[in-house]
Design a protein around this motif. Structure first.
Motif, PDB file in Angstrom:
ATOM      1  N   GLN A  96       0.849  -1.203   0.000  1.00 51.39           N
ATOM      2  CA  GLN A  96       0.000   0.000   0.000  1.00 51.39           C
ATOM      3  C   GLN A  96       0.882   1.249   0.000  1.00 51.39           C
ATOM      4  O   GLN A  96       0.613   2.214  -0.702  1.00 51.39           O
ATOM      5  CB  GLN A  96      -0.871   0.023   1.260  1.00 51.39           C
ATOM      6  CG  GLN A  96      -2.292  -0.465   1.059  1.00 51.39           C
ATOM      7  CD  GLN A  96      -3.069  -0.285   2.361  1.00 51.39           C
ATOM      8  OE1 GLN A  96      -2.784  -0.942   3.360  1.00 51.39           O
ATOM      9  NE2 GLN A  96      -4.021   0.617   2.360  1.00 51.39           N
TER      10      GLN A  96
ATOM     11  N   LEU B 233      -0.203   2.993  10.208  1.00 51.58           N
ATOM     12  CA  LEU B 233      -1.519   3.562   9.922  1.00 51.58           C
ATOM     13  C   LEU B 233      -1.715   4.787  10.812  1.00 51.58           C
ATOM     14  O   LEU B 233      -1.112   4.869  11.897  1.00 51.58           O
ATOM     15  CB  LEU B 233      -2.613   2.521  10.181  1.00 51.58           C
ATOM     16  CG  LEU B 233      -2.673   1.373   9.165  1.00 51.58           C
ATOM     17  CD1 LEU B 233      -3.671   0.313   9.607  1.00 51.58           C
ATOM     18  CD2 LEU B 233      -3.025   1.875   7.759  1.00 51.58           C
TER      19      LEU B 233
ATOM     20  N   ASP C  66      -7.262   4.250   6.776  1.00 51.22           N
ATOM     21  CA  ASP C  66      -6.751   2.934   6.355  1.00 51.22           C
ATOM     22  C   ASP C  66      -5.552   3.053   5.415  1.00 51.22           C
ATOM     23  O   ASP C  66      -5.142   2.082   4.796  1.00 51.22           O
ATOM     24  CB  ASP C  66      -7.867   2.126   5.672  1.00 51.22           C
ATOM     25  CG  ASP C  66      -8.432   2.842   4.435  1.00 51.22           C
ATOM     26  OD1 ASP C  66      -8.061   4.020   4.209  1.00 51.22           O
ATOM     27  OD2 ASP C  66      -9.235   2.226   3.719  1.00 51.22           O
ATOM     28  N   CYS C  67      -4.967   4.259   5.290  1.00 47.60           N
ATOM     29  CA  CYS C  67      -3.812   4.461   4.395  1.00 47.60           C
ATOM     30  C   CYS C  67      -2.540   4.632   5.219  1.00 47.60           C
ATOM     31  O   CYS C  67      -2.541   5.405   6.190  1.00 47.60           O
ATOM     32  CB  CYS C  67      -4.008   5.720   3.563  1.00 47.60           C
ATOM     33  SG  CYS C  67      -4.863   5.372   2.040  1.00 47.60           S
TER      34      CYS C  67
END
Length: 360
Positions: free
Chosen positions: A127, A196, A248-249
């Motif tokens: 991510q 996070l 959530d990033c």
């Protein structure tokens, strides 16, 4: 990839001169790297060392190992067997294997990232990678991997931390440089941490998650009480772009900034050059993150001739630039120009004769 002490010893005893390495900027017109005796450039094409991409993985890992040792980030380094206490960077490589199912026999597509943030699950690390521009993702064999290596040379030059690599140090200046390096390791050097939002530094401060101390209204001292970026509702904002950050990033935390501040992965850049901070290595000063090059330059002048920091009070200045007196010389013919007329052409120092012949 297992560490090979034999390879390490070879690189210690025979530093690579990189002779003949082609220039990536000239694309064929340069005959190959020809080291200059004191300038950090190629004698053949006058491009910089990093334009020839001279470092190897072994040398880069050794350099960053040296930088982080004797600092609170020494856990990111490992001792080299038989290396007399020398430490090497435990660089986190990430290998992603994706099965290709279109054929009868299953095959695998393997992607190697030459660096990834340590201590993350693969999902979170991926991510993180997707949040930085594709051309900067350090995938082996791509422009992104070359960009990373170039940034390691540019932002963290070996001669900014290792006096033995400096040609411009006069006697008596060695101690000044050693003290300078010791001071920045203790007070400014940092390595960003990916987590996070709200989870940065969890459990690190006195065994308690950092966000609990924030909730209790006790900000870490270094933040000067600036808690706007972590309001009660859990809405987080990036320090650089001030945009909201989804919960959530993955984000980047800098422990020297305190855990109330966070950055989007693509926004964790040097406050001076706006370049992404390579391997998340930053220097904290005046409430901002700097790359190593610009941090050092903000405290001492840098010689425009040899690219090293000037620790002397006595140096040459012209048009906002600085030179060691012995390096105030024409780029073409090397004539010393102290007290003589000169021309500055795009930061290249030239005597009047060479300047005229360049214009013809």
């Amino acid at each position: 990839q297992p560490w090979c002490p034999a390879l390490f010893q070879m690189s210690v005893s025979q530093p690579q001169s990189g002779r003949g390495v082609p220039c990536l900027r000239c694309r064929g017109t340069c005959t190959g790297f020809e080291p200059h005796s004191w300038r950090k450039i190629c004698k053949s094409c006058k491009c910089s060392q990093e334009d020839h991409s001279l470092s190897s993985d072994v040398e880069d890992d050794r350099k960053i190992g040296r930088l982080l040792s004797d600092s609170k980030y020494a856990t990111l380094t490992a001792r080299v067997k038989g290396g007399d206490g020398v430490r090497i960077y435990k660089r986190n490589r990430m290998i992603i294997t994706n099965p290709i199912v279109s054929r009868k026999d299953p095959t695998f597509d393997t992607i190697t990232y030459e660096w990834a943030p340590p201590g993350l699950t693969q999902k979170l690390a991926m991510q993180y990678m997707e949040l930085i521009p594709k051309e900067m993702q350090p995938v082996a064999g791509t422009d992104g991997a070359y960009y990373r290596r170039r940034q390691l040379m540019r932002q963290l030059p070996l001669y900014d931390q290792d006096p033995s690599q400096c040609r411009g140090l006069a006697e008596g200046e060695l101690k000044l440089m050693e003290d300078f390096v010791k001071k920045y390791k203790a007070e400014a050097l940092g390595v960003g941490e990916v987590a996070l939002p709200g989870q940065g530094g969890s459990g690190k401060e006195e065994g308690k998650p950092q966000d609990k101390s924030i909730a209790a209204g006790k900000p870490p001292e270094s933040t000067n009480g600036a808690l706007e970026s972590a309001p009660a509702g859990g809405h987080y904002r990036c320090e650089t772009c001030k945009q909201a950050v989804p919960g959530d990033c993955p984000v980047v935390y800098a422990d020297r900034a305190g855990y109330s501040r966070l950055w989007h992965p693509a926004c964790f850049v040097c406050c001076r050059c706006a370049e992404p901070l390579v391997d998340l290595i930053y220097f904290w000063k005046s409430g901002a993150a700097w790359c190593g090059r610009h941090y050092c330059e903000s405290l001492w002048p840098r010689c425009a001739g040899c690219d090293e920091i000037i620790f002397s009070e006595d140096y040459q200045q012209a048009e906002g630039m600085a030179w060691h007196k012995k390096h105030f010389a024409c780029l073409e013919c090397e004539t010393l120009l102290t007290g003589k007329p000169f021309a500055l052409d795009k930061a290249s120092l030239l005597c009047t004769t060479c300047s005229k012949s360049k214009r013809l």
